[in-house]
Motif scaffolding. Structure first.
Motif, PDB file in Angstrom:
ATOM      1  N   ASP A 121      26.678  -8.792 -14.573  1.00  0.00           N
ATOM      2  CA  ASP A 121      25.210  -6.950 -13.649  1.00  0.00           C
ATOM      3  C   ASP A 121      26.237  -6.435 -13.943  1.00  0.00           C
ATOM      4  N   ASP A 122      25.710  -5.685 -15.010  1.00  0.00           N
ATOM      5  CA  ASP A 122      25.508  -4.104 -14.861  1.00  0.00           C
ATOM      6  C   ASP A 122      25.307  -2.772 -14.091  1.00  0.00           C
ATOM      7  N   GLU A 123      24.390  -3.028 -13.485  1.00  0.00           N
ATOM      8  CA  GLU A 123      24.748  -2.360 -11.860  1.00  0.00           C
ATOM      9  C   GLU A 123      25.836  -2.120 -10.893  1.00  0.00           C
ATOM     10  N   ALA A 124      26.584  -3.873 -11.287  1.00  0.00           N
ATOM     11  CA  ALA A 124      27.670  -2.989 -10.297  1.00  0.00           C
ATOM     12  C   ALA A 124      28.734  -2.859 -10.853  1.00  0.00           C
ATOM     13  N   LEU A 125      28.723  -2.928 -12.128  1.00  0.00           N
ATOM     14  CA  LEU A 125      29.925  -2.334 -12.621  1.00  0.00           C
ATOM     15  C   LEU A 125      30.348  -1.057 -12.745  1.00  0.00           C
ATOM     16  N   ALA A 126      28.760  -0.845 -12.814  1.00  0.00           N
ATOM     17  CA  ALA A 126      27.851   0.599 -12.933  1.00  0.00           C
ATOM     18  C   ALA A 126      28.632   1.739 -11.720  1.00  0.00           C
ATOM     19  N   LEU A 127      28.335   0.655 -10.605  1.00  0.00           N
ATOM     20  CA  LEU A 127      28.527   0.979  -9.243  1.00  0.00           C
ATOM     21  C   LEU A 127      30.519   1.676  -9.193  1.00  0.00           C
ATOM     22  N   LEU A 128      30.466   0.697  -9.540  1.00  0.00           N
ATOM     23  CA  LEU A 128      32.301   0.041  -9.332  1.00  0.00           C
ATOM     24  C   LEU A 128      32.684   1.418 -10.345  1.00  0.00           C
ATOM     25  N   ILE A 129      32.310   1.815 -11.647  1.00  0.00           N
ATOM     26  CA  ILE A 129      32.901   2.476 -12.435  1.00  0.00           C
ATOM     27  C   ILE A 129      32.503   4.429 -11.660  1.00  0.00           C
ATOM     28  N   VAL A 130      31.779   4.924 -10.946  1.00  0.00           N
ATOM     29  CA  VAL A 130      31.046   5.742 -10.413  1.00  0.00           C
ATOM     30  C   VAL A 130      31.776   6.306  -8.773  1.00  0.00           C
ATOM     31  N   GLU A 131      32.277   4.980  -8.163  1.00  0.00           N
ATOM     32  CA  GLU A 131      33.031   4.541  -7.370  1.00  0.00           C
ATOM     33  C   GLU A 131      34.868   4.993  -6.933  1.00  0.00           C
ATOM     34  N   ARG A 132      34.792   4.513  -8.591  1.00  0.00           N
ATOM     35  CA  ARG A 132      36.173   4.357  -8.525  1.00  0.00           C
ATOM     36  C   ARG A 132      37.401   4.345  -7.985  1.00  0.00           C
ATOM     37  N   PRO A 133      36.769   3.080  -7.040  1.00  0.00           N
ATOM     38  CA  PRO A 133      38.055   2.157  -5.790  1.00  0.00           C
ATOM     39  C   PRO A 133      39.623   2.200  -6.341  1.00  0.00           C
ATOM     40  N   ALA A 134      40.589   2.184  -6.127  1.00  0.00           N
ATOM     41  CA  ALA A 134      41.550   1.852  -6.368  1.00  0.00           C
ATOM     42  C   ALA A 134      42.145   1.035  -7.553  1.00  0.00           C
ATOM     43  N   VAL A 169      40.028  -3.063  -8.597  1.00  0.00           N
ATOM     44  CA  VAL A 169      39.361  -4.157  -8.858  1.00  0.00           C
ATOM     45  C   VAL A 169      39.500  -5.338  -9.014  1.00  0.00           C
ATOM     46  N   SER A 170      39.256  -6.531  -8.673  1.00  0.00           N
ATOM     47  CA  SER A 170      39.716  -8.132  -8.362  1.00  0.00           C
ATOM     48  C   SER A 170      39.231  -8.449  -9.381  1.00  0.00           C
ATOM     49  N   PHE A 171      38.613  -9.693  -9.769  1.00  0.00           N
ATOM     50  CA  PHE A 171      38.338 -10.516  -9.856  1.00  0.00           C
ATOM     51  C   PHE A 171      38.388 -12.471  -9.235  1.00  0.00           C
ATOM     52  N   HIS A 172      37.784 -13.037  -9.162  1.00  0.00           N
ATOM     53  CA  HIS A 172      37.391 -14.275  -8.703  1.00  0.00           C
ATOM     54  C   HIS A 172      36.778 -15.454  -9.582  1.00  0.00           C
ATOM     55  N   PHE A 173      37.714 -16.385 -10.273  1.00  0.00           N
ATOM     56  CA  PHE A 173      36.244 -16.936 -10.677  1.00  0.00           C
ATOM     57  C   PHE A 173      36.393 -17.291 -12.199  1.00  0.00           C
ATOM     58  N   GLY A 174      37.251 -16.309 -12.754  1.00  0.00           N
ATOM     59  CA  GLY A 174      37.432 -15.904 -14.006  1.00  0.00           C
ATOM     60  C   GLY A 174      37.298 -14.516 -14.436  1.00  0.00           C
ATOM     61  N   LEU A 175      36.950 -14.002 -15.552  1.00  0.00           N
ATOM     62  CA  LEU A 175      37.328 -12.402 -16.570  1.00  0.00           C
ATOM     63  C   LEU A 175      36.262 -12.233 -17.102  1.00  0.00           C
ATOM     64  N   PRO A 176      36.062 -10.896 -16.596  1.00  0.00           N
ATOM     65  CA  PRO A 176      34.731 -10.322 -17.232  1.00  0.00           C
ATOM     66  C   PRO A 176      35.137  -9.783 -19.075  1.00  0.00           C
ATOM     67  N   ASP A 177      34.791 -10.012 -19.485  1.00  0.00           N
ATOM     68  CA  ASP A 177      34.585  -9.120 -21.067  1.00  0.00           C
ATOM     69  C   ASP A 177      35.202  -8.320 -20.882  1.00  0.00           C
ATOM     70  N   ALA A 178      35.384  -8.116 -22.414  1.00  0.00           N
ATOM     71  CA  ALA A 178      36.199  -6.750 -23.052  1.00  0.00           C
ATOM     72  C   ALA A 178      36.160  -5.471 -22.679  1.00  0.00           C
ATOM     73  N   GLU A 179      34.476  -5.621 -23.059  1.00  0.00           N
ATOM     74  CA  GLU A 179      34.381  -4.222 -22.525  1.00  0.00           C
ATOM     75  C   GLU A 179      33.882  -3.501 -21.508  1.00  0.00           C
ATOM     76  N   ARG A 180      33.929  -4.508 -20.413  1.00  0.00           N
ATOM     77  CA  ARG A 180      33.779  -4.355 -19.269  1.00  0.00           C
ATOM     78  C   ARG A 180      35.456  -4.016 -18.297  1.00  0.00           C
ATOM     79  N   ILE A 181      36.182  -4.301 -19.107  1.00  0.00           N
ATOM     80  CA  ILE A 181      37.535  -4.524 -18.400  1.00  0.00           C
ATOM     81  C   ILE A 181      38.355  -3.000 -19.396  1.00  0.00           C
ATOM     82  N   ALA A 182      37.468  -2.576 -20.090  1.00  0.00           N
ATOM     83  CA  ALA A 182      38.182  -1.184 -20.104  1.00  0.00           C
ATOM     84  C   ALA A 182      37.377  -0.393 -19.880  1.00  0.00           C
ATOM     85  N   ALA A 183      35.840  -0.392 -19.577  1.00  0.00           N
ATOM     86  CA  ALA A 183      35.259   0.429 -19.067  1.00  0.00           C
ATOM     87  C   ALA A 183      36.002   0.690 -17.364  1.00  0.00           C
TER      88      ALA A 183
END
Length: 359
Positions: free
Chosen positions: A115-128, A130-144
């Motif tokens: 979900d690239d839209e959700a990633l972009a949203l979180l980067i813009v909004e920058r909550p303190a 972010v938590s992941f459930h059911f697994g992990l995103p890829d290294a690029e998303r984590i780095a971003a």
């Protein structure tokens, strides 16, 4: 009390309100944060616009940190034959309520892993957080996300998942025991070792270099103290907050949580396609779990069956997620509950200190 959790996020108390999709609200998250804990909202079940609105609504209610949770399940492709088999298996239940099942099932929840839209949203909004459930995103998303200054949490249901989270650069892990209400965060539902909260917390606290947050069956301050005694940096509570007036739980959910049957919880994949613990209901008892469609396709028809049953006056198919400590639920404002938890935690820890001091 200061722990790695409170120091990292500048919290007063090592308490996290769990992100419960459909139940958590900005009002609840803000009340918990204002009281000194970490409030949470969940956006995995909503679209980008609704997610943005929820984040901004929470921020408008508090100046403190809060957590935004996303789903990282394996992106599922439609399995027409398997979906059709699940639809047919539930057709008699729909018929009993004078309804027809949907002709086909939809993928109603998009995984954050794609979900690239959700990633972009979180980067813009920058909550303190972010938590992941059911697994992990890829290294690029984590780095971003880390580059945006966001602290990352991930659910781990086993030592292997905890080590994977640490290796991926996650800042803290949430040790989710089998007692926990709601969906199991297990990466692979077909391989769930079903660790209980306390042994899992201790295993992760001794095996990892990053802080561990205990979750599952914890309902009061004594439970928080027990987690801290085992090396956790804090505790995450979900079911404990459902009865709070700030939660989005409906009247039926609240009544069942307050009833004597709240002690009967069950883990079932019938409702959504992934194992989840809730108050035992007719859906769990009557479904042929050997035919379940994959998550989240199964959740599409699960919601439709719940709606059909409820329209016919039968609430026995509602997913009332709850952990094994549900009988300890207390109805009070979220901020007051945090204060109560902290008072109970201090009493429990003082009692332990007195016990060790001896006569």
């Amino acid at each position: 009390m200061h722990t790695a959790l409170t120091r990292r996020l500048n919290l007063r108390h090592p308490v996290i309100q769990a992100p419960m999709a459909g139940t958590s609200t900005p009002e609840m998250a803000a009340a918990v944060t204002t009281a000194g804990g970490l409030g949470s909202i969940a956006i995995g079940s909503v679209g980008t616009d609704e997610a943005r609105a929820a984040i901004r609504a929470t921020r408008a209610l508090t100046d403190g940190p809060f957590n935004v949770n996303v789903f990282c399940h394996d992106p599922a492709e439609a399995d027409a034959a398997r979906n059709a088999d699940w639809i047919e298996s539930l057709r008699p239940l729909f018929a009993s309520f004078g309804a027809e099942p949907p002709a086909e099932l939809n993928n109603i929840y998009r995984s954050f892993r794609v979900d690239d839209e959700a990633l972009a949203l979180l980067i813009v909004e920058r909550p303190a957080v972010v938590s992941f459930h059911f697994g992990l995103p890829d290294a690029e998303r984590i780095a971003a996300l880390k580059a945006a200054g966001i602290v990352l949490l991930a659910t781990a249901t086993s030592p292997e998942e905890g080590r994977a989270a640490q290796a991926a650069g996650i800042d803290m892990v949430v040790a989710q025991g089998f007692e926990a209400g709601g969906h199991r965060g297990v990466f692979d539902p077909a391989d769930d070792p079903r660790f209980a909260t306390l042994p899992l917390t201790r295993l992760l606290a001794t095996a990892l270099d990053i802080p561990v947050i205990a979750a599952g069956g914890i309902m009061d301050g004594a439970g928080v103290a027990a987690a801290l005694a085992l090396g956790a940096a804090g505790a995450q509570l979900g079911t404990a907050f459902i009865a709070c007036p700030e939660s989005a739980a409906g009247a039926v959910y609240r009544a069942k949580l307050a009833g004597a049957d709240a002690g009967r919880t069950r883990v079932s994949a019938a409702i959504s396609g992934r194992p989840a613990r809730g108050l035992e209901n007719d859906f769990m008892r009557r479904a042929d779990e050997g035919r379940i469609a994959p998550y989240p396709f199964a959740y599409d028809i699960g919601k439709a069956l719940t709606a059909a049953a409820t329209a016919a006056g039968d609430t026995g198919y509602m997913p009332n997620w709850a952990g094994q400590g549900a009988l300890l639920s207390r109805a009070m404002p979220a901020g007051e509950l945090v204060e109560t938890l902290v008072r109970e935690m201090r009493q429990a820890l003082t009692g332990l200190a007195d016990l060790h001091a001896g006569p």
